[in-house]
Design an enzyme around this catalytic site. Sequence first.
Site, PDB file in Angstrom:
ATOM      1  CG  ASP A   1      -2.203   0.854   0.894  1.00  0.00           C
ATOM      2  OD1 ASP A   1      -2.154   1.671  -0.043  1.00  0.00           O
ATOM      3  OD2 ASP A   1      -3.218   0.723   1.598  1.00  0.00           O
TER       4      ASP A   1
HETATM    5  C1  BGC Z   1      -5.004   3.230   0.111  1.00  0.00           C
HETATM    6  C2  BGC Z   1      -5.172   2.197  -0.964  1.00  0.00           C
HETATM    7  C3  BGC Z   1      -4.989   2.817  -2.322  1.00  0.00           C
HETATM    8  C4  BGC Z   1      -3.649   3.502  -2.372  1.00  0.00           C
HETATM    9  C5  BGC Z   1      -3.340   4.122  -3.726  1.00  0.00           C
HETATM   10  C6  BGC Z   1      -3.767   4.079  -0.073  1.00  0.00           C
HETATM   11  O1  BGC Z   1      -3.753   5.148   0.780  1.00  0.00           O
HETATM   12  O2  BGC Z   1      -4.973   2.577   1.355  1.00  0.00           O
HETATM   13  O3  BGC Z   1      -6.425   1.584  -0.850  1.00  0.00           O
HETATM   14  O4  BGC Z   1      -5.107   1.836  -3.314  1.00  0.00           O
HETATM   15  O5  BGC Z   1      -3.633   4.508  -1.401  1.00  0.00           O
HETATM   16  O6  BGC Z   1      -4.117   5.199  -3.973  1.00  0.00           O
END
Ligand code: BGC
Length: 791
Positions: free
Chosen positions: A303
């Site tokens: 993530d």
């Molecule tokens: C979130 C994810 C997301 C990623 C990219 C993160 O802050 O937890 O769900 O896919 O950002 O945008």
Amino acid sequence: MSPLYLALLLILLAASVASRENKSSSSSSSSSSSSSIRKDEQTKMNAYIETLMRQMTVQEKIGQLNLVTPGGGIPTGEVVSSNVHDSISSGRVGGVFGVSGADHTRRIQQVAVDETRLGIPLLVGADIIHGFQTIFPIPLGLSCSWDMDLIQKTAQAAAQEATAAGIFWNFSPMVDVSRDPRWGRCSEGAGEDPHLGSQIARAMVQGYQGGSLAAPNTMMATVKHFALYGAAEAGRDYNTVDMSQMRMFNEYMAPYKAAIDAGVGCVMSSFNDVQGVPASGNRELLTDLLRQKWGFDGFVVSDYTSVNEMISHGLGDLQTVSALAINAGLDMDMVGEGFLTTLEQSLQEGKVTQDTVDLACRRVLEAKYKLGLFENPYLYSNSSNPENDNHSHEHRKLAREAAAKSFVLLKNDQHVLPLKKVGTVALVGPLADSQENMLGTWAPTGDTKDAIPVLEGFQNVVGDQVKLLHAKGANICDDPEFAAKVNVFGPRILIDERTPEVMLNEAVAAAQHSDVIVAVVGEASEMSGESASRSDISVPESQKRLLRELAKTGKPLVLVTMSGRPLAMTEENDLADAILHVWHPGVEAGNAIADVIFGDCNPSGKLSITFPRNVGQVPIYYSIRNTGRPQAGDKFQKFRSNYLDVENSPLYAFGHGLSYTSFEYSMVSLSKINLTGDDETLTASVLVKNAGDRYAGEEVVQLYIQDVVASVTPPLKQLKGFQKINLAPGETLKVDFNIITEHLKFYNQHLVYDWEGGDFNIFIGTSSDKAKMGTVNWDKDALAESGRSEL
Ligand code: BGC
């Protein structure tokens, strides 16, 4: 084009014929989805990637593991990458996200293809959580449709629109089971139940990926957030997760596994730690479970900066946590550049092996191969591609249907709803004419200006037949500090220049001049979502005040409630005659709400998550286990498991949802009541009748099973199946569920997944708290048992 790239293309040519054939035969199939490919294709892919990797330097391999976001596009995180052009052209980037548009992504792809030594194309990703341009209801809302075809179609539509804009890797579906409405991200998932969540996970992967990843209108899905992100302590985002392995496997893991079984191409590791080790550095999760037990063969992306965040978790410096992550089985590092900046040193110091880096690089390259990028890096960046028709009319129709089907009629005393298309309606509340809150959270690719507010929807559906008196009545909340936190992606809570009293009086006056009041209240869209947890999950006080005054007018009071989570609405439930919960419905919000309020659509949504009476009951869910001192019913008994100040039961149970018609269930009939061994099938049936005489209606018939006695405390009920049926007025249908021993299995305290013989209660009904019951005895086969033990 670089000479090496030309040479690689030659190798690819042989493969391309077969792959094109494959594409045309499989892209039409929507029922199967796979990121895996045929054996002969696999051999070609392996040869291709072998040859490619032999040409790659260590730096270029590490570059493939680096995912960047240039910023300025679709904002989803705190930090953005810098010098993106230089990084790409020097072979230090494997993928980008947060950029959009066929021409834009083509230009970025050109940098990788034309300016790098090997011309390896980039992955282009994004968060397309509930629609790309055509925004569908938030996932929690969609899950209340319990309609897998519908959900799959919304994912397909999202893939069509996103691929037309050059995006072919999606960070969805989010399948984190959550039983904590304080957690803002429960809006992004499918609620509290692992069985329902698994069906939805599969439908979404199939919708996004279609029959072939290399079709120009399908995209690679990412199941997230692995693992257990929905169980963050106290519902506070990113927080610690610690639970028994038994609970983990019985209650939380199934939807991830379902996505993997459906062929999902990518897994995203979660921010949280799991039993002390952050998911992004957790080898037990990312290798032992994911790859060795579940056989996942795609790649794992972190993530957003979750590798670096292990420093704050207390696991060491950037080099240490980056080595920990790649050694755990993480393949691609999102934004943090820990891999990019430290892996070479870790290789030199023997903290990471070349094989480990090669494996991660290979997995990323395989995804690119399966997506068809080596054959045509611009497959998805072709603005003149006829596939790139946005189907906007069709998709908006789907959005309107999906929204109506996601609504849950929580209460409808004296059949106040549907409203007749006559007379005067006071349409009040801070969300009654809000355009900016209709899409819901996590819709960064959508445009709030595309949304139909409720007032406009009412005008569209009832035209001049009904006189509409509109008044805002209250602010979503009166606290500017709170509003500022919610307004990070644009204005969502607009605090009126007028005083609360002036607004309130205006709404009450409108109510007094009307036959019925429809009050649209609840949460602004960004009151849920990432980093939007609430310790108080009630309707904000400004709106409660409005509702109290409206109720005093004595006019029938209909609430349309919006939120990204279950709300504690005990007072609202007492004040209102009817409540339609609409979540955040997406672009067609107003039209769909009007369709249901005025009876053009009969609501059929069922809660996929429990609504508590107050926040103190959290976590609250239907599949509880008994204590040694259970309390029967809600009447307080001393020395029983209960509260002094609130009942045990929720306000609205999992599976609850009314209709404009009523359904009658017969007793459960069972094909047999004594069964033995694994080969038997039990058929449990009910007759369901649409007992009304006016409305056809859809009903979700739910099957729950209780293992009466087991070696570990069994849940009182677990969803094991459901069927959505459509009945004309007066029509009766027999609904059969075939039950096999697979439905009885669970993980015991030794984590053995098996069933135990004995009595089982079989419940079939309209919700988890309203179901008819029958009992069977299902014994283990004594012979088979003894045979087994001899082995
Ligand atoms: C979130 C994810 C997301 C990623 C990219 C993160 O802050 O937890 O769900 O896919 O950002 O945008």
